[in-house]
Write a protein that holds these residues in place. Structure first.
Motif, PDB file in Angstrom:
ATOM      1  N   LYS A  53      36.828  15.387  74.813  1.00 36.19           N
ATOM      2  CA  LYS A  53      37.068  16.715  75.393  1.00 36.19           C
ATOM      3  C   LYS A  53      37.017  17.821  74.348  1.00 36.19           C
ATOM      4  O   LYS A  53      36.599  18.935  74.631  1.00 36.19           O
ATOM      5  N   TYR A  54      37.531  17.530  73.168  1.00 36.65           N
ATOM      6  CA  TYR A  54      37.600  18.552  72.108  1.00 36.65           C
ATOM      7  C   TYR A  54      36.923  17.968  70.877  1.00 36.65           C
ATOM      8  O   TYR A  54      37.580  17.401  70.005  1.00 36.65           O
ATOM      9  N   GLY A  56      46.358  18.780  76.554  1.00 32.97           N
ATOM     10  CA  GLY A  56      45.122  19.272  77.187  1.00 32.97           C
ATOM     11  C   GLY A  56      44.318  18.185  77.868  1.00 32.97           C
ATOM     12  O   GLY A  56      43.092  18.263  77.944  1.00 32.97           O
ATOM     13  N   LEU A  57      44.972  17.132  78.372  1.00 32.86           N
ATOM     14  CA  LEU A  57      44.215  16.001  78.909  1.00 32.86           C
ATOM     15  C   LEU A  57      44.414  15.746  80.405  1.00 32.86           C
ATOM     16  O   LEU A  57      43.913  14.752  80.935  1.00 32.86           O
ATOM     17  N   THR A  58      45.138  16.658  81.087  1.00 30.74           N
ATOM     18  CA  THR A  58      45.375  16.380  82.508  1.00 30.74           C
ATOM     19  C   THR A  58      44.093  16.499  83.339  1.00 30.74           C
ATOM     20  O   THR A  58      43.978  15.854  84.373  1.00 30.74           O
ATOM     21  N   GLY A  59      43.120  17.296  82.840  1.00 28.53           N
ATOM     22  CA  GLY A  59      41.874  17.483  83.588  1.00 28.53           C
ATOM     23  C   GLY A  59      41.057  16.219  83.689  1.00 28.53           C
ATOM     24  O   GLY A  59      40.254  16.057  84.606  1.00 28.53           O
ATOM     25  N   SER A  60      41.230  15.283  82.749  1.00 28.43           N
ATOM     26  CA  SER A  60      40.397  14.073  82.790  1.00 28.43           C
ATOM     27  C   SER A  60      41.205  12.821  83.101  1.00 28.43           C
ATOM     28  O   SER A  60      40.745  11.713  82.875  1.00 28.43           O
ATOM     29  N   THR A  61      42.429  12.992  83.602  1.00 28.09           N
ATOM     30  CA  THR A  61      43.254  11.824  83.896  1.00 28.09           C
ATOM     31  C   THR A  61      43.937  11.982  85.262  1.00 28.09           C
ATOM     32  O   THR A  61      44.077  13.100  85.758  1.00 28.09           O
ATOM     33  N   VAL A  65      43.920   7.585  73.970  1.00 30.23           N
ATOM     34  CA  VAL A  65      44.166   9.018  74.136  1.00 30.23           C
ATOM     35  C   VAL A  65      43.359   9.804  73.094  1.00 30.23           C
ATOM     36  O   VAL A  65      42.763  10.842  73.408  1.00 30.23           O
ATOM     37  N   VAL A  66      43.304   9.276  71.874  1.00 29.64           N
ATOM     38  CA  VAL A  66      42.534   9.967  70.830  1.00 29.64           C
ATOM     39  C   VAL A  66      41.041   9.977  71.197  1.00 29.64           C
ATOM     40  O   VAL A  66      40.364  11.002  71.062  1.00 29.64           O
ATOM     41  N   LEU A  67      40.545   8.840  71.708  1.00 29.35           N
ATOM     42  CA  LEU A  67      39.129   8.778  72.130  1.00 29.35           C
ATOM     43  C   LEU A  67      38.839   9.840  73.198  1.00 29.35           C
ATOM     44  O   LEU A  67      37.845  10.575  73.136  1.00 29.35           O
ATOM     45  N   LEU A  68      39.754   9.925  74.154  1.00 28.08           N
ATOM     46  CA  LEU A  68      39.599  10.879  75.255  1.00 28.08           C
ATOM     47  C   LEU A  68      39.652  12.315  74.717  1.00 28.08           C
ATOM     48  O   LEU A  68      38.855  13.176  75.114  1.00 28.08           O
ATOM     49  N   HIS A  69      40.584  12.536  73.811  1.00 32.70           N
ATOM     50  CA  HIS A  69      40.752  13.861  73.229  1.00 32.70           C
ATOM     51  C   HIS A  69      39.488  14.275  72.470  1.00 32.70           C
ATOM     52  O   HIS A  69      39.024  15.413  72.556  1.00 32.70           O
ATOM     53  N   GLU A 106      40.708  12.032  60.432  1.00 29.78           N
ATOM     54  CA  GLU A 106      41.096  11.978  61.850  1.00 29.78           C
ATOM     55  C   GLU A 106      42.572  12.269  62.060  1.00 29.78           C
ATOM     56  O   GLU A 106      43.011  12.469  63.194  1.00 29.78           O
ATOM     57  N   ILE A 107      43.343  12.250  60.977  1.00 33.50           N
ATOM     58  CA  ILE A 107      44.800  12.194  61.141  1.00 33.50           C
ATOM     59  C   ILE A 107      45.370  13.447  61.798  1.00 33.50           C
ATOM     60  O   ILE A 107      46.384  13.380  62.489  1.00 33.50           O
ATOM     61  N   LYS A 108      44.681  14.597  61.604  1.00 35.63           N
ATOM     62  CA  LYS A 108      45.221  15.831  62.207  1.00 35.63           C
ATOM     63  C   LYS A 108      45.276  15.719  63.728  1.00 35.63           C
ATOM     64  O   LYS A 108      46.189  16.224  64.368  1.00 35.63           O
ATOM     65  N   ARG A 109      44.254  15.081  64.288  1.00 37.85           N
ATOM     66  CA  ARG A 109      44.229  14.915  65.752  1.00 37.85           C
ATOM     67  C   ARG A 109      45.371  13.995  66.182  1.00 37.85           C
ATOM     68  O   ARG A 109      46.057  14.248  67.164  1.00 37.85           O
TER      69      ARG A 109
END
Ligand code: HAM
Length: 420
Positions: free
Chosen positions: A318-319, A155-160, A311-315, A16-19
């Protein structure tokens, strides 16, 4: 007993660390563009720092701190958040002498003994920023804009969404607190147990209770915005004007009161409706009195913290897929005699900055190629006894499945082909 991590604590695995690095790197680069410098503060402070800074009637201080006595009897606590420690360091290290304005950020673990659930942990990570030395509404607007830019770059403004409020100065808040208490007391029995207690100790927190019944009762409660002073109102109007100027999409939510007592005037949250109850992925606000309260010179400040796990969960939502491990070269060797040549080449490649893997014990070519694939290698260098005899090794491009022969001795040529 089966080994397991402490309840509410979790590992961030290599997969997971790359994210995590992606989000941290984006955040760091935005923070540095805005002139913020990193600070690393201890995970532990004297308990008094947190009780004084965060407020004795807050959930964090009442029931969530990991507190214990040191061998000399002094009370220590693991940090539940970063602001109090940064303020302590700001005062202790006379940071005001570095200039009127100081912009500091931090990344690290925080500890709160909360009830663990999705997006809520007892050991969690924050990226926080603290902007010291400016009363100007421009500092609030710039801080919110910087936070939004971090969400944009990841890349998270669309869901926040950005939600803002003003909770005024301590005096107007006191008047509002009494008014709120008066308004909610007739409904005391309908409130959840926690809010019934809060009615006496910290009625403002009833406004952000997640319980549906409590929400229904507070819906008609007075708005804090009707109680803030003329000065606070003007400050808030100016913050909004500057956010409009920067074309930031915000909404006003007069129910945001925040769970820490040090805030004054502007408060804000970045929220999402994709994570259930734990909807705040970042939060912060202005705290004009904290530095002075802690014994420093009067210094206004504004800051925020991003909840990394959320934020990681959200990311991830989305991705879904995210690049994992990827090495440049896997060196495969067959036969005892080729090991030392292969080992030397691997060493050269690493010395020249090329990420390289090699087995230390003999394995079949098939199993080595399998591992090269698993490591997502761009190239595989193949050195067997035949290659040793002819003085030529094979360089296989893994994605194109093509092979080239190259002289074993010509490391420059091998490197040039790998870098090509
Ligand atoms: P906070 O609202 O307590 O503020 O926390 C900020 C963010 O940290 C939350 O919005 C959430 O995303 C994340 N967070 C908090 N608790 C947990 C938890 N138990 N598990 C996972 N994530 C969590 C502060 O900490 C302030 N120090 C922010 C600040 C800085 N205000 C001014 N400067």
């Amino acid at each position: 007993m089966k080994l397991r991590s402490v309840k509410g604590f979790h590992d961030i695995l290599p997969e997971e660390i790359k994210r995590w690095h992606f989000i941290e790197d984006k955040a760091k680069s935005v923070l540095e563009i805005y002139g913020f410098e990193e600070i690393r503060i201890p995970h532990m402070e004297y308990t008094d720092l947190f009780s004084r800074g965060i407020g004795t009637t807050t959930d964090i201080i009442e029931k969530e701190m990991y507190t214990f006595n040191d061998r000399d009897g002094s009370s220590l606590s693991l940090r539940p958040e970063g602001t109090a420690g940064v303020v302590r360091s700001y005062i202790e290290n006379s940071m005001h002498a570095r200039g009127t304005v100081n912009k500091i950020y931090y990344i690290g673990n925080m500890f709160r003994h909360e009830r663990p659930q999705k997006g809520r942990y007892r050991g969690f990570n924050q990226i926080g920023a603290e902007f010291f030395g400016s009363y100007s509404p421009a500092a609030d607007a710039e801080t919110i804009s910087m936070l939004w830019q971090i969400f944009d770059h990841t890349g998270l403004t669309g869901s926040t969404v950005i939600e803002i409020n003003s909770i005024g100065d301590p005096n107007s808040r006191k008047i509002y607190r009494n008014e709120l208490k008066k308004n909610l007391t007739p409904h005391k029995d309908e409130l959840c147990n926690n809010c019934q207690r809060k009615l006496e100790t910290n009625p403002l927190r009833i406004l952000d209770c997640k319980n549906k019944h409590c929400n229904k009762i507070t819906r008609d409660a007075p708005s804090i915005l009707d109680f803030i002073s003329e000065e606070s109102r003007e400050h808030f109007e100016n913050v909004k004007r500057l956010l409009d100027l920067l074309e930031l999409p915000y909404t006003i939510n007069d129910r945001i009161v925040r769970g820490l007592d040090y805030y004054t005037e502007t408060v804000f949250e970045i929220t999402t409706d994709l994570l259930g109850a734990q909807n705040a992925v970042a939060a912060g606000g202005r705290y004009n009195d904290l530095v002075e309260l802690m014994g420093g010179k009067p210094t206004p400040a504004v800051g925020f913290a991003i909840g990394m796990e959320r934020v990681v969960l959200l990311h991830k939502m989305k991705y879904e897929s995210w690049p994992g491990l990827n090495i440049n070269v896997y060196v495969a060797w067959m036969g005892k005699d080729s090991f030392e040549t292969a080992f030397k080449i691997a060493n050269y490649l690493r010395k020249y900055g090329i990420s390289t893997e090699i087995e230390h014990s003999g394995k079949s070519l098939k199993s080595q190629l399998k591992r090269a694939n698993k490591l997502n290698a761009d190239y595989c260098l193949i050195i067997g006894e035949d290659e040793l005899k002819t003085g030529k090794l094979k360089l296989r491009n893994m994605s194109e499945s093509t092979e080239k022969e190259m002289p074993v001795e010509d490391i420059d040529m091998i490197i040039a082909n790998i870098r090509d």
